[in-house]
Motif scaffolding. Structure first.
Motif, PDB file in Angstrom:
ATOM      1  N   LYS A  42      30.828  66.058   0.177  1.00 56.09           N
ATOM      2  CA  LYS A  42      30.954  66.897  -1.120  1.00 56.09           C
ATOM      3  C   LYS A  42      29.599  66.308  -1.947  1.00 56.09           C
ATOM      4  N   PRO A  43      29.199  67.139  -2.680  1.00 59.26           N
ATOM      5  CA  PRO A  43      28.244  66.806  -3.788  1.00 59.26           C
ATOM      6  C   PRO A  43      28.414  65.440  -4.483  1.00 59.26           C
ATOM      7  N   GLU A  44      29.546  65.283  -4.805  1.00 58.18           N
ATOM      8  CA  GLU A  44      29.933  64.070  -5.748  1.00 58.18           C
ATOM      9  C   GLU A  44      29.969  62.680  -4.831  1.00 58.18           C
ATOM     10  N   ASP A  45      29.785  63.035  -3.633  1.00 53.00           N
ATOM     11  CA  ASP A  45      29.633  61.770  -2.689  1.00 53.00           C
ATOM     12  C   ASP A  45      28.308  61.238  -2.811  1.00 53.00           C
ATOM     13  N   SER A  46      27.411  61.998  -3.564  1.00 52.25           N
ATOM     14  CA  SER A  46      25.898  61.554  -3.469  1.00 52.25           C
ATOM     15  C   SER A  46      25.822  60.160  -4.337  1.00 52.25           C
ATOM     16  N   ALA A  47      25.287  59.285  -3.608  1.00 48.56           N
ATOM     17  CA  ALA A  47      25.158  57.930  -4.095  1.00 48.56           C
ATOM     18  C   ALA A  47      24.202  56.971  -3.315  1.00 48.56           C
TER      19      ALA A  47
END
Length: 124
Positions: free
Chosen positions: A87-92
């Protein structure tokens, strides 16, 4: 002492998969519990998953359960993080970490050694 080097990050579309690898130096890799953490810009480093020395015990953050799988190969001095349904919120930036001990803590301060990180970007 152990040195850690992550690889496998990159750019992927939402719903896609990536497999992160962490290669460790040293002959005592099998004595370390290993963890994966991540840190997005402006946010604190957060726990993702951990695995004990044998691979027989794992623990996941709620955000990773059902989508991510941590594993290790002591013969190759490596630990892996298979990430599916991204998911985009996994970006890190994703970091692997090592600690001496039997438990699988979720706090960064409980780990003794860290890699330099590998960037994961998930586009929507």
């Amino acid at each position: 002492q152990v040195q850690l080097v992550e690889s496998g990050g990159g750019l992927v579309q939402a719903g896609g998969s990536l497999r992160l690898s962490c290669a460790a130096s040293g002959r005592t890799f099998s004595s370390y519990a290993m963890g994966w953490f991540r840190q997005a810009p402006g946010r604190e480093r957060e726990f993702v998953a951990a695995i004990n020395w044998s691979g027989g015990s794992t623990y996941y953050a709620d955000s990773a359960k059902g989508r991510f799988t941590i594993s290790r190969d002591n013969a190759k001095n490596s630990v892996y993080l298979q990430m599916n349904s991204l998911k985009p919120e996994d970006s890190a930036a994703y970091y692997c970490a090592a600690r001496v001990g039997l438990s699988l803590p979720t706090t960064p301060g409980s780990y003794n050694y860290w890699g330099q990180g590998t960037q994961v970007t998930v586009s929507s």
